[in-house]
Design a protein around this motif. Sequence first.
Motif, PDB file in Angstrom:
ATOM      1  N   THR A 101       1.009  -1.427   0.149  1.00 29.97           N
ATOM      2  CA  THR A 101       0.058   0.016  -0.019  1.00 29.97           C
ATOM      3  C   THR A 101       0.835   1.386  -0.049  1.00 29.97           C
ATOM      4  O   THR A 101       1.838   1.565   0.798  1.00 29.97           O
ATOM      5  N   ASP A 155      -7.221  10.620  -6.591  1.00 26.35           N
ATOM      6  CA  ASP A 155      -7.439  10.080  -8.006  1.00 26.35           C
ATOM      7  C   ASP A 155      -6.141  10.338  -8.586  1.00 26.35           C
ATOM      8  O   ASP A 155      -5.640   9.441  -9.763  1.00 26.35           O
ATOM      9  N   ALA A 184      -3.595   7.777  -7.655  1.00 26.71           N
ATOM     10  CA  ALA A 184      -3.947   6.374  -8.162  1.00 26.71           C
ATOM     11  C   ALA A 184      -3.284   6.300  -9.528  1.00 26.71           C
ATOM     12  O   ALA A 184      -3.010   5.357  -9.935  1.00 26.71           O
ATOM     13  N   HIS A 185      -3.737   7.596 -10.169  1.00 27.02           N
ATOM     14  CA  HIS A 185      -3.462   7.512 -11.745  1.00 27.02           C
ATOM     15  C   HIS A 185      -1.803   7.453 -11.912  1.00 27.02           C
ATOM     16  O   HIS A 185      -1.335   6.730 -12.732  1.00 27.02           O
ATOM     17  N   ARG A 186      -1.162   8.275 -10.855  1.00 30.42           N
ATOM     18  CA  ARG A 186       0.187   8.320 -11.004  1.00 30.42           C
ATOM     19  C   ARG A 186       0.813   6.795 -10.893  1.00 30.42           C
ATOM     20  O   ARG A 186       1.694   6.324 -11.728  1.00 30.42           O
ATOM     21  N   PHE A 187       0.468   5.867  -9.818  1.00 31.79           N
ATOM     22  CA  PHE A 187       0.950   4.644  -9.572  1.00 31.79           C
ATOM     23  C   PHE A 187       0.361   3.636 -10.377  1.00 31.79           C
ATOM     24  O   PHE A 187       0.849   2.443 -10.560  1.00 31.79           O
ATOM     25  N   SER A 188      -0.636   3.969 -11.262  1.00 29.96           N
ATOM     26  CA  SER A 188      -1.451   3.004 -11.989  1.00 29.96           C
ATOM     27  C   SER A 188      -0.537   2.798 -13.231  1.00 29.96           C
ATOM     28  O   SER A 188      -0.544   1.801 -13.828  1.00 29.96           O
ATOM     29  N   LYS A 189       0.394   3.500 -13.623  1.00 29.47           N
ATOM     30  CA  LYS A 189       1.486   3.341 -14.534  1.00 29.47           C
ATOM     31  C   LYS A 189       2.442   2.185 -14.349  1.00 29.47           C
ATOM     32  O   LYS A 189       3.225   1.765 -15.116  1.00 29.47           O
ATOM     33  N   THR A 196       3.757  -1.425 -12.997  1.00 29.21           N
ATOM     34  CA  THR A 196       3.358  -2.746 -13.272  1.00 29.21           C
ATOM     35  C   THR A 196       4.466  -3.565 -12.449  1.00 29.21           C
ATOM     36  O   THR A 196       5.594  -3.781 -12.876  1.00 29.21           O
ATOM     37  N   CYS A 213       0.948  -2.872 -10.022  1.00 33.58           N
ATOM     38  CA  CYS A 213       0.343  -1.499  -9.610  1.00 33.58           C
ATOM     39  C   CYS A 213       0.068  -1.602  -7.935  1.00 33.58           C
ATOM     40  O   CYS A 213      -0.789  -2.830  -7.587  1.00 33.58           O
ATOM     41  N   ARG A 232      -1.870  -0.914  -4.150  1.00 32.99           N
ATOM     42  CA  ARG A 232      -2.979  -0.023  -3.624  1.00 32.99           C
ATOM     43  C   ARG A 232      -2.302   1.383  -3.284  1.00 32.99           C
ATOM     44  O   ARG A 232      -1.246   1.555  -2.798  1.00 32.99           O
ATOM     45  N   VAL A 233      -3.332   2.431  -3.291  1.00 34.33           N
ATOM     46  CA  VAL A 233      -2.910   3.791  -3.133  1.00 34.33           C
ATOM     47  C   VAL A 233      -3.829   4.174  -2.052  1.00 34.33           C
ATOM     48  O   VAL A 233      -5.313   4.186  -2.404  1.00 34.33           O
TER      49      VAL A 233
END
Length: 419
Positions: free
Chosen positions: A96, A110, A113-118, A120, A122, A124-125
Amino acid sequence: MRVKLPYGRTGVETTLPDRQTTVVEPLHVPGVDDPLKLLCESLREPVHGKTLRDTVTHGQTVAVAVCGNAPAEPQLLMVQAVMAELADKVVPADVTVVVAGGRKDGRGLDAFAHRFSKMTPCPRVVYHDADDAEKLIWLGEHGRLVPVWLNRDWFESDIRITAGVVEPHAFAGFSGSPRLVAPGLVGAQTAISLHSPARVGHPAATWGNIRGNPVHEDMRAVVAAVGNVDFALDVLLNRDREIIVSFGGSLFHVHAEACRTAHELALCTVRGRYEVVVTSNMGYPGDRSLYECIPALVAAESVTKPGGTVVLVAECGDDIAGAGSSDILLGTKTADLSNRLQAHLTSDEGSAQALTKILSKVHVIVYSRHLDGGALAGIGVGHSSDVNSTISRLVMEAGPTARVCVLPEGGRTIPYRVG
């Protein structure tokens, strides 16, 4: 003389009188060629204590604290390094990222979450909210009677890792891993106590100083008592927001090494005080709001003559104190600024006190294409729509012997006055 100052994501060209102007900058160090490799080496070769791998056992949950106001790229690399190092020990779902501090404007989670969605895989934020009582746990009083509520996600994780950026701080001396926990992950009342007028107003609670600093000392006391930090990773950045050095290991040893290095790089000799000082807070994300530019103002005020003028070049796309908050400051008198800012931004009211102190000593004018001059006037701050005209006017008004100082990296500069 032409000097380009950081402003948002671009910059602003300023024209200054050659003979009267001194440019003061910290030592520039190029970014490392392979920052991810450097970070992994810091995890494997700590300055003190166990390696990260030796700290974690299979199946444990891991929380990584990051700063809500730090540049994106270094944060991503730091979390990426941690996850890569632990890839065979923990599953991504058990990692996390806890965003410490930052804005509470509804967009923070948001954005992160978008930043760390990049990444792999990913992680949890979660986004820390100092006012959400259900997500805080009471841990008693520590330090000089600081009441401590701590983020529950952080406290209940098996392993807790800080990933900090160390830079000079207006009243805590330096930012970095300890501040990620306290005040970064504490409740509002804890932050208010840490940033009380008595602590922030102490002579030792100042830019680039941790010795005898009551803000720093009580912050450390809280972290030592309840922070439960198992591993710390601190980095230093250059003016281009590139990683130049990294330290890993036990928190207080890591932070001490990072502060020592940051002090060496940031300390600049300045001769006396100046009638006009021009500064910036290194552009985006450091100049998203006037509130976030206080570090640059603190550095500038320290070399400005009493009654002189500081010209801050800052985009301030999120307004005065953060997105959607400028209306609360309209009509505020300078004497009331600290209380009004505290009422809105309870997690860091010490900065409001610092701004109030600055305005009692010098004039402040902000060049920004986003801020409203009326709102700034309401808190005793001037507005400029043409930075070069403003500087020319100020120099002319100060007279032929007036001196001008430029701090292009005000938020990373520790001016040391001589003479």
